[in-house]
Design a protein around this motif. Sequence first.
Motif, PDB file in Angstrom:
ATOM      1  N   TYR A   1       0.827  -1.212   0.000  1.00 32.98           N
ATOM      2  CA  TYR A   1       0.000   0.000   0.000  1.00 32.98           C
ATOM      3  C   TYR A   1       0.861   1.260   0.000  1.00 32.98           C
ATOM      4  O   TYR A   1       0.490   2.265  -0.616  1.00 32.98           O
ATOM      5  CB  TYR A   1      -0.922  -0.014   1.215  1.00 32.98           C
ATOM      6  CG  TYR A   1      -1.761   1.240   1.341  1.00 32.98           C
ATOM      7  CD1 TYR A   1      -2.947   1.370   0.617  1.00 32.98           C
ATOM      8  CD2 TYR A   1      -1.376   2.293   2.168  1.00 32.98           C
ATOM      9  CE1 TYR A   1      -3.715   2.513   0.720  1.00 32.98           C
ATOM     10  CE2 TYR A   1      -2.145   3.442   2.274  1.00 32.98           C
ATOM     11  CZ  TYR A   1      -3.308   3.546   1.551  1.00 32.98           C
ATOM     12  OH  TYR A   1      -4.070   4.684   1.646  1.00 32.98           O
TER      13      TYR A   1
ATOM     14  N   PRO B   1      -3.843  -0.677   3.971  1.00 33.35           N
ATOM     15  CA  PRO B   1      -3.117   0.391   4.661  1.00 33.35           C
ATOM     16  C   PRO B   1      -2.802   0.054   6.108  1.00 33.35           C
ATOM     17  O   PRO B   1      -1.969   0.716   6.722  1.00 33.35           O
ATOM     18  CB  PRO B   1      -4.074   1.584   4.567  1.00 33.35           C
ATOM     19  CG  PRO B   1      -5.423   0.997   4.375  1.00 33.35           C
ATOM     20  CD  PRO B   1      -5.212  -0.266   3.602  1.00 33.35           C
TER      21      PRO B   1
ATOM     22  N   GLU C   1       0.240   4.292  -2.634  1.00 32.42           N
ATOM     23  CA  GLU C   1      -0.215   5.610  -2.213  1.00 32.42           C
ATOM     24  C   GLU C   1       0.661   6.740  -2.745  1.00 32.42           C
ATOM     25  O   GLU C   1       0.287   7.909  -2.647  1.00 32.42           O
ATOM     26  CB  GLU C   1      -0.309   5.688  -0.691  1.00 32.42           C
ATOM     27  CG  GLU C   1       1.009   5.695   0.030  1.00 32.42           C
ATOM     28  CD  GLU C   1       0.829   5.872   1.534  1.00 32.42           C
ATOM     29  OE1 GLU C   1      -0.296   6.163   1.962  1.00 32.42           O
ATOM     30  OE2 GLU C   1       1.830   5.709   2.273  1.00 32.42           O
TER      31      GLU C   1
ATOM     32  N   ALA D   1      -5.041   4.430  -4.027  1.00 35.75           N
ATOM     33  CA  ALA D   1      -4.323   3.235  -3.588  1.00 35.75           C
ATOM     34  C   ALA D   1      -5.298   2.181  -3.069  1.00 35.75           C
ATOM     35  O   ALA D   1      -5.127   0.982  -3.322  1.00 35.75           O
ATOM     36  CB  ALA D   1      -3.313   3.603  -2.514  1.00 35.75           C
ATOM     37  N   LYS D   2      -6.324   2.617  -2.335  1.00 35.81           N
ATOM     38  CA  LYS D   2      -7.308   1.670  -1.816  1.00 35.81           C
ATOM     39  C   LYS D   2      -8.119   1.057  -2.946  1.00 35.81           C
ATOM     40  O   LYS D   2      -8.421  -0.148  -2.924  1.00 35.81           O
ATOM     41  CB  LYS D   2      -8.225   2.361  -0.817  1.00 35.81           C
ATOM     42  CG  LYS D   2      -7.513   2.846   0.440  1.00 35.81           C
ATOM     43  CD  LYS D   2      -8.457   3.579   1.373  1.00 35.81           C
ATOM     44  CE  LYS D   2      -7.719   4.109   2.603  1.00 35.81           C
ATOM     45  NZ  LYS D   2      -8.604   4.868   3.514  1.00 35.81           N
TER      46      LYS D   2
ATOM     47  N   ASP E   1      -7.792   8.279  -2.424  1.00 37.59           N
ATOM     48  CA  ASP E   1      -8.206   6.893  -2.208  1.00 37.59           C
ATOM     49  C   ASP E   1      -7.802   5.971  -3.352  1.00 37.59           C
ATOM     50  O   ASP E   1      -8.236   4.801  -3.384  1.00 37.59           O
ATOM     51  CB  ASP E   1      -9.725   6.824  -2.019  1.00 37.59           C
ATOM     52  CG  ASP E   1     -10.170   7.420  -0.690  1.00 37.59           C
ATOM     53  OD1 ASP E   1      -9.360   7.420   0.250  1.00 37.59           O
ATOM     54  OD2 ASP E   1     -11.322   7.898  -0.615  1.00 37.59           O
TER      55      ASP E   1
END
Length: 449
Positions: free
Chosen positions: A303, A354, A307, A316-317, A314
């Motif tokens: 993560y 994360p 990021e 990366a999520k 958001d």
Amino acid sequence: MKSAGSPADTGAGRPGWLWLLVAVEAAALWGMAWGGSGTPWPAIPLWVAAFAAYLGAAGYAARPHRAASIRRHVWTAGIALRAGAFPAAPALSEDIYRYMWDGWVQSNGVNPYAHPPSASALEELRTAWWPLINHADVPTIYPPGAQIAFALLASAGPAWWIFKLGWLAADLLVARLVDRLSSGRSALPLLLYLWSPLVVVEVAWSGHLDPLGVAPMLGAVVLAGSATVPAWRSGALLGLGAAVKFAPLAALPALFRQRGPGALAAAVLLPLLLYAPYVGAGPALFDGLRTYADLWAFNGGLYRVLERLPGHPDLAKWIGASIVGAIALRAAHRRWPLERALLWTIGAALLLSPTLHPWYLLWVLPFACLSASRGWLLYSGTVFLAYTGRDAYIATGAWPEPVWLTWLIHGPPLALLAWDGWRGRGSQGLARREAVAGGEEGREGQDGG
């Protein structure tokens, strides 16, 4: 006079070296629990000693002539490791006090989803250990299966040792299921689980509830391999695990493809039904989960790479969730066995999350033990280094996560996972390895993910 090939000569009958190694591990882990839990000193050096002894014991047990003869010793030492750490009060994490609080308020007729522990409406319920509750301004994040267990244990008294007894019972059931899934051919998977320093620290000492969900998840794997058991039962067990923590839901596509719509329906409906007693919380039912998903971040692995990509905060999520979804769909399309689907969907979610607390690895550790996955087993050792900044956090309120530490925690196990995957050793089944070593034909195991 004993013959050259006798058990005493080979070390199978009297595994003195094995007991020496477990004594080193026990001394280190018990020293952490009883002699001071400061981080990085002395906890980290003691952890390194314990994990090195664990790896040595695994190497000893992996030899074919010792495979089956040490099972009794493995059980005895595994229980002893837990017994020595159990009486020590949790010191590395305060999660157990949140469990106790959620159970305590339920025993007083309060819905744990309706209010955070800091709410003035609950002031009269505060106990001597109330200040130890972490994130007291956030409502509970734990699903209903966990809440029901909290309420039952709290009815016996809101004490941490009562809760730890419950988790230890589930932990030993996990060990029994690991032994069953290995078909009794080798004691190595059992040793890898029972003697894991991560399990001893996070369950027997810190009192994390995760075995309560891991046990039914493994039960689902056992039933999924039986053609004579109704499919809905394996689905119900997977749903029961998901009612403790949501992780097993990642394998729903594989469950559907392997066991059909009945199993899928049971896995989805059981957690929903368990939410029924708590729906009175209304919109607050998922407030804690939303806060966790939106704001919490700790010890992220891959993560941290995602990021850094430009774009939406958001992003990366979203990318991480897409990768996990793609793996879940591939598991279904290729008809992966349920254990393989669980290992790689949950594992990918952990790698891309994360937040990766050390005890989260307990959800993939049984599969790592069964498949002798070197990368995941190494991860169960390096992940503990995330505690290095705990003393600084207590003193300053900020948890330092230097780049070098992130690389040390995640780099070696990720590199080993990649290497073994490239070489085709990523998650081979133990039975297949033993068959090759012994010149016998074994069942086809899992391959690299």
